[in-house]
Design a protein around this motif. Sequence first.
Motif, PDB file in Angstrom:
ATOM      1  N   UNK A   3       3.963   9.532   9.401  1.00 40.62           N
ATOM      2  CA  UNK A   3       4.309   8.127   9.142  1.00 40.62           C
ATOM      3  C   UNK A   3       3.664   7.659   7.842  1.00 40.62           C
ATOM      4  N   UNK A   4       4.420   6.895   7.092  1.00 42.22           N
ATOM      5  CA  UNK A   4       3.909   6.269   5.869  1.00 42.22           C
ATOM      6  C   UNK A   4       3.818   4.763   6.058  1.00 42.22           C
ATOM      7  N   UNK A   5       2.719   4.196   5.613  1.00 40.73           N
ATOM      8  CA  UNK A   5       2.633   2.737   5.478  1.00 40.73           C
ATOM      9  C   UNK A   5       2.562   2.461   3.980  1.00 40.73           C
ATOM     10  N   UNK A   6       3.561   1.745   3.468  1.00 41.86           N
ATOM     11  CA  UNK A   6       3.537   1.422   2.043  1.00 41.86           C
ATOM     12  C   UNK A   6       3.755  -0.071   1.860  1.00 41.86           C
ATOM     13  N   UNK A   7       3.152  -0.624   0.829  1.00 42.99           N
ATOM     14  CA  UNK A   7       3.142  -2.078   0.721  1.00 42.99           C
ATOM     15  C   UNK A   7       3.012  -2.524  -0.725  1.00 42.99           C
ATOM     16  N   UNK A  33       0.097   2.022  -1.889  1.00 45.98           N
ATOM     17  CA  UNK A  33       0.861   0.944  -2.528  1.00 45.98           C
ATOM     18  C   UNK A  33       2.251   1.472  -2.895  1.00 45.98           C
ATOM     19  N   UNK A  34       3.232   0.618  -2.868  1.00 45.69           N
ATOM     20  CA  UNK A  34       4.620   1.042  -3.072  1.00 45.69           C
ATOM     21  C   UNK A  34       4.834   1.667  -4.456  1.00 45.69           C
ATOM     22  N   UNK A  35       4.032   1.241  -5.414  1.00 45.82           N
ATOM     23  CA  UNK A  35       4.157   1.787  -6.770  1.00 45.82           C
ATOM     24  C   UNK A  35       3.717   3.247  -6.843  1.00 45.82           C
ATOM     25  N   UNK A  36       3.022   3.722  -5.819  1.00 45.70           N
ATOM     26  CA  UNK A  36       2.566   5.122  -5.820  1.00 45.70           C
ATOM     27  C   UNK A  36       3.437   6.027  -4.958  1.00 45.70           C
ATOM     28  N   UNK A  37       4.528   5.472  -4.434  1.00 40.33           N
ATOM     29  CA  UNK A  37       5.409   6.273  -3.565  1.00 40.33           C
ATOM     30  C   UNK A  37       6.676   6.624  -4.339  1.00 40.33           C
ATOM     31  N   UNK A  60      10.817  -5.429  -7.038  1.00 39.37           N
ATOM     32  CA  UNK A  60      10.331  -4.039  -7.051  1.00 39.37           C
ATOM     33  C   UNK A  60      10.492  -3.401  -5.663  1.00 39.37           C
ATOM     34  N   UNK A  61      10.308  -4.207  -4.620  1.00 38.86           N
ATOM     35  CA  UNK A  61      10.457  -3.701  -3.246  1.00 38.86           C
ATOM     36  C   UNK A  61      11.938  -3.530  -2.921  1.00 38.86           C
ATOM     37  N   UNK A  62      12.722  -4.492  -3.377  1.00 35.28           N
ATOM     38  CA  UNK A  62      14.173  -4.403  -3.135  1.00 35.28           C
ATOM     39  C   UNK A  62      14.729  -3.109  -3.740  1.00 35.28           C
ATOM     40  N   UNK A  63      14.314  -2.797  -4.954  1.00 35.71           N
ATOM     41  CA  UNK A  63      14.796  -1.575  -5.617  1.00 35.71           C
ATOM     42  C   UNK A  63      14.357  -0.337  -4.845  1.00 35.71           C
TER      43      UNK A  63
END
Length: 164
Positions: A3-7, A33-37, A60-63
């Motif tokens: 499982x990944x938790x990204x934010x 952080x989402x920028x690292x995924x 950035x999250x939408x993309x």
Amino acid sequence: MKTLVTYMSQTGNTKKIAEAIYGELEGEKDIKPITEVKDLQGYDLAFIGFPIMQFDIPPVVKDFVSANTSGKKIAIFMTHAVPEGFEAIHSWTGSYEQAAAGADILGKFDCQGELAQPIIDMLLKADDPQMKAFGEMGPSTKGQPDESRVQKAKAFAKEVQAKV
Ligand SMILES: Cc1cc2nc3c(=O)[nH]c(=O)nc-3n(C[C@H](O)[C@H](O)[C@H](O)COP(=O)(O)O)c2cc1C
């Protein structure tokens, strides 16, 4: 099961919820952080979190969601300054749905998060009355997400993971 938790989190509120969710998960897990995924390859489930900004999911999250969640099991978590029962909240917290149209969405959680003081100061100076009203509401958000909200996020994590 992995499982990944990204934010995305600018002032720490969504990160606090991300960490609470992460702490409850069983099995192999990552938190980033989402920028690292780069993508969701190798994960059976991804929790994706962000603050509501300008009544919407941040671009950035939408993309990221549009590009990576098709055919994937995901769960969404969000923080926002208004209280959970706020009138317009459903249209804001539903704003990720189009981007995640191809995903298997296992759950959604949202809760109030403190409006940071520099943001309050900025909003109080705004010409737009709606923005000004937000600024005036700012002090009432102090300390959110509080322990009761953190506990709800933990229960959400368990509930979602049990569905996989
Ligand atoms: C530029 C900006 C726009 C925001 N727009 C909204 C909004 O439309 N509705 C809302 O309830 N909160 C809004 N907020 C408040 C944040 O969603 C809230 O403080 C959130 O908990 C911040 O999360 P973070 O600490 O993880 O960055 C906004 C905050 C910023 C900085």
